[in-house]
Write a protein that holds these residues in place. Structure first.
Motif, PDB file in Angstrom:
ATOM      1  N   GLN A 108      34.191  53.087  40.955  1.00 11.21           N
ATOM      2  CA  GLN A 108      33.144  52.133  40.761  1.00 11.21           C
ATOM      3  C   GLN A 108      33.389  50.695  40.499  1.00 11.21           C
ATOM      4  OE1 GLN A 108      31.276  54.198  37.609  1.00 11.21           O
ATOM      5  NE2 GLN A 108      30.122  55.789  39.077  1.00 11.21           N
ATOM      6  N   LEU A 109      34.731  50.572  39.770  1.00 13.00           N
ATOM      7  CA  LEU A 109      35.130  49.224  39.620  1.00 13.00           C
ATOM      8  C   LEU A 109      35.388  48.375  41.011  1.00 13.00           C
ATOM      9  CD1 LEU A 109      37.248  49.633  36.170  1.00 13.00           C
ATOM     10  CD2 LEU A 109      34.869  48.471  36.620  1.00 13.00           C
ATOM     11  N   PHE A 110      35.957  49.108  41.832  1.00 11.04           N
ATOM     12  CA  PHE A 110      36.314  48.616  42.988  1.00 11.04           C
ATOM     13  C   PHE A 110      34.982  48.590  43.877  1.00 11.04           C
ATOM     14  CE2 PHE A 110      40.426  49.183  41.379  1.00 11.04           C
ATOM     15  CZ  PHE A 110      41.118  48.205  41.960  1.00 11.04           C
ATOM     16  N   GLY A 111      34.005  48.849  43.710  1.00  7.01           N
ATOM     17  CA  GLY A 111      32.697  48.726  44.464  1.00  7.01           C
ATOM     18  C   GLY A 111      32.207  50.291  44.966  1.00  7.01           C
ATOM     19  N   GLY A 112      32.969  51.124  44.811  1.00  9.81           N
ATOM     20  CA  GLY A 112      32.459  52.331  45.238  1.00  9.81           C
ATOM     21  C   GLY A 112      32.385  52.851  46.673  1.00  9.81           C
ATOM     22  N   GLY A 113      32.777  51.828  47.276  1.00  8.79           N
ATOM     23  CA  GLY A 113      32.570  51.834  49.081  1.00  8.79           C
ATOM     24  C   GLY A 113      33.834  52.079  49.396  1.00  8.79           C
ATOM     25  N   LYS A 114      34.158  51.798  50.920  1.00  9.04           N
ATOM     26  CA  LYS A 114      35.188  51.864  51.714  1.00  9.04           C
ATOM     27  C   LYS A 114      36.448  51.026  51.367  1.00  9.04           C
ATOM     28  CE  LYS A 114      32.814  52.359  56.049  1.00  9.04           C
ATOM     29  NZ  LYS A 114      32.422  51.907  57.479  1.00  9.04           N
ATOM     30  N   VAL A 115      36.145  49.773  50.563  1.00  4.76           N
ATOM     31  CA  VAL A 115      37.337  49.191  49.897  1.00  4.76           C
ATOM     32  C   VAL A 115      37.784  49.846  48.691  1.00  4.76           C
ATOM     33  CG1 VAL A 115      37.825  47.017  48.658  1.00  4.76           C
ATOM     34  CG2 VAL A 115      36.153  46.838  50.435  1.00  4.76           C
ATOM     35  N   ALA A 116      36.994  50.540  47.956  1.00  4.25           N
ATOM     36  CA  ALA A 116      37.586  51.515  46.650  1.00  4.25           C
ATOM     37  C   ALA A 116      38.393  52.703  47.418  1.00  4.25           C
ATOM     38  CB  ALA A 116      36.334  52.011  46.089  1.00  4.25           C
ATOM     39  N   LEU A 132      53.289  40.599  46.945  1.00  3.99           N
ATOM     40  CA  LEU A 132      53.423  41.247  45.634  1.00  3.99           C
ATOM     41  C   LEU A 132      52.297  41.597  45.179  1.00  3.99           C
ATOM     42  CD1 LEU A 132      55.454  42.464  43.420  1.00  3.99           C
ATOM     43  CD2 LEU A 132      55.438  40.236  42.426  1.00  3.99           C
ATOM     44  N   GLY A 133      51.068  40.865  45.095  1.00  4.20           N
ATOM     45  CA  GLY A 133      49.900  40.986  44.369  1.00  4.20           C
ATOM     46  C   GLY A 133      49.162  42.107  45.283  1.00  4.20           C
ATOM     47  N   TYR A 134      49.202  42.182  46.677  1.00  2.00           N
ATOM     48  CA  TYR A 134      48.622  43.209  47.365  1.00  2.00           C
ATOM     49  C   TYR A 134      49.370  44.443  47.130  1.00  2.00           C
ATOM     50  CZ  TYR A 134      47.562  46.026  51.226  1.00  2.00           C
ATOM     51  OH  TYR A 134      47.210  47.240  52.050  1.00  2.00           O
ATOM     52  N   LEU A 135      50.765  44.579  46.903  1.00  2.00           N
ATOM     53  CA  LEU A 135      51.450  45.883  46.576  1.00  2.00           C
ATOM     54  C   LEU A 135      50.714  46.316  45.139  1.00  2.00           C
ATOM     55  CD1 LEU A 135      55.002  45.458  47.581  1.00  2.00           C
ATOM     56  CD2 LEU A 135      53.205  46.626  48.891  1.00  2.00           C
ATOM     57  N   CYS A 136      50.533  45.356  44.357  1.00  2.00           N
ATOM     58  CA  CYS A 136      49.997  45.936  42.914  1.00  2.00           C
ATOM     59  C   CYS A 136      48.768  46.598  43.090  1.00  2.00           C
ATOM     60  CB  CYS A 136      50.221  44.709  41.957  1.00  2.00           C
ATOM     61  SG  CYS A 136      51.646  44.263  41.356  1.00  2.00           S
ATOM     62  N   ILE A 137      47.843  45.787  43.756  1.00  2.00           N
ATOM     63  CA  ILE A 137      46.267  46.037  44.023  1.00  2.00           C
ATOM     64  C   ILE A 137      46.293  47.658  44.581  1.00  2.00           C
ATOM     65  CG2 ILE A 137      44.161  45.790  45.156  1.00  2.00           C
ATOM     66  CD1 ILE A 137      44.525  42.966  44.878  1.00  2.00           C
TER      67      ILE A 137
END
Length: 226
Positions: A33-41, A170-175
């Motif tokens: 839910q914190l990441f939007g709960g959709g396809k991105v999550a 590096l930020g993308y890998l962390c995410i």
């Protein structure tokens, strides 16, 4: 279930239930839910493993070409367009020979519905970010205000030691990796986080009691106003 701890140094009782329900940072929603709960999550949390793997592979290849092979952006763009034109040329002529319809690239890559959904999603996220940024910048929560400034300063210092592309990768890998790992080992991480938070609060309480409170202070004089 792991025990829940609250600092005992400020009048709290460890036997009382935690006010934040034992969740990291006191959150009440799930990671999804914190990441939007959709396809991105779904992509971030590897719910759609095929799509997540393809995106990670694409980002990794892009980083490798620009950072390791040291391709220039204009060179790579031109070569990509050349390869795309050759592929479309072969596809179109092959379709004509086989008596089939030629490819419709705009409808395949940028359909109106997909582009509209992406634009609406981007607009909503950008608006939400600006609202949060404004609320933090107004200083209503001084602790959060100082924390954000300190975090941005640390990121700016770290960014001076890395190239922008390496930092973004590096930020993308962390995410892409850390939220999925946290969701998998959520109870263990929450347990360790509360133990660390409890120990830090106890340490600060001891420092405050044994050091800061023993510093002699002079009497406070009231200012006289004429």
């Amino acid at each position: 279930m792991p025990p829940r701890f609250i600092s005992a140094g400020y009048g709290y009782d460890e036997r009382q239930p935690a006010a934040n329900n034992g969740k990291l940072f006191g959150r009440r929603r799930t990671i999804h839910q914190l990441f939007g709960g959709g396809k991105v999550a779904d992509v971030v949390l590897w719910r759609n493993k095929h799509l997540s793997g393809v995106i990670l592979a694409g980002v990794t290849v892009t980083w490798f070409l620009f950072e390791v092979v040291e391709y220039h952006f204009l060179t790579l763009l031109c070569q990509f367009l050349i390869a795309a034109m050759l592929l479309i040329f072969i596809w179109s002529n092959g379709a004509a020979l086989l008596d089939r319809n030629p490819p419709k690239i705009p409808e395949i890559i940028l359909s109106e519905r997909t582009f509209r959904e992406f634009a609406i999603y981007l607009h909503a996220r950008l608006s939400r970010f600006l609202v949060i940024f404004q609320n933090v910048a107004m200083g209503r929560d001084l602790r959060l205000f100082l924390l954000v400034i300190a975090s941005l300063w640390i990121i700016s210092v770290v960014g001076s030691f890395f190239s922008s592309l390496n930092l973004l990768y590096l930020g993308y890998l962390c995410i892409q990796i850390l939220p999925a790992l946290y969701e998998r080992y959520e109870r263990e991480v929450d347990h360790l986080a509360f133990m660390g938070s409890r120990d830090l609060k106890r340490l600060f309480h001891r420092f405050d009691t044994n050091v800061l409170n023993k510093i002699p202070r002079g009497p406070i004089k009231e200012k006289k106003y004429r």
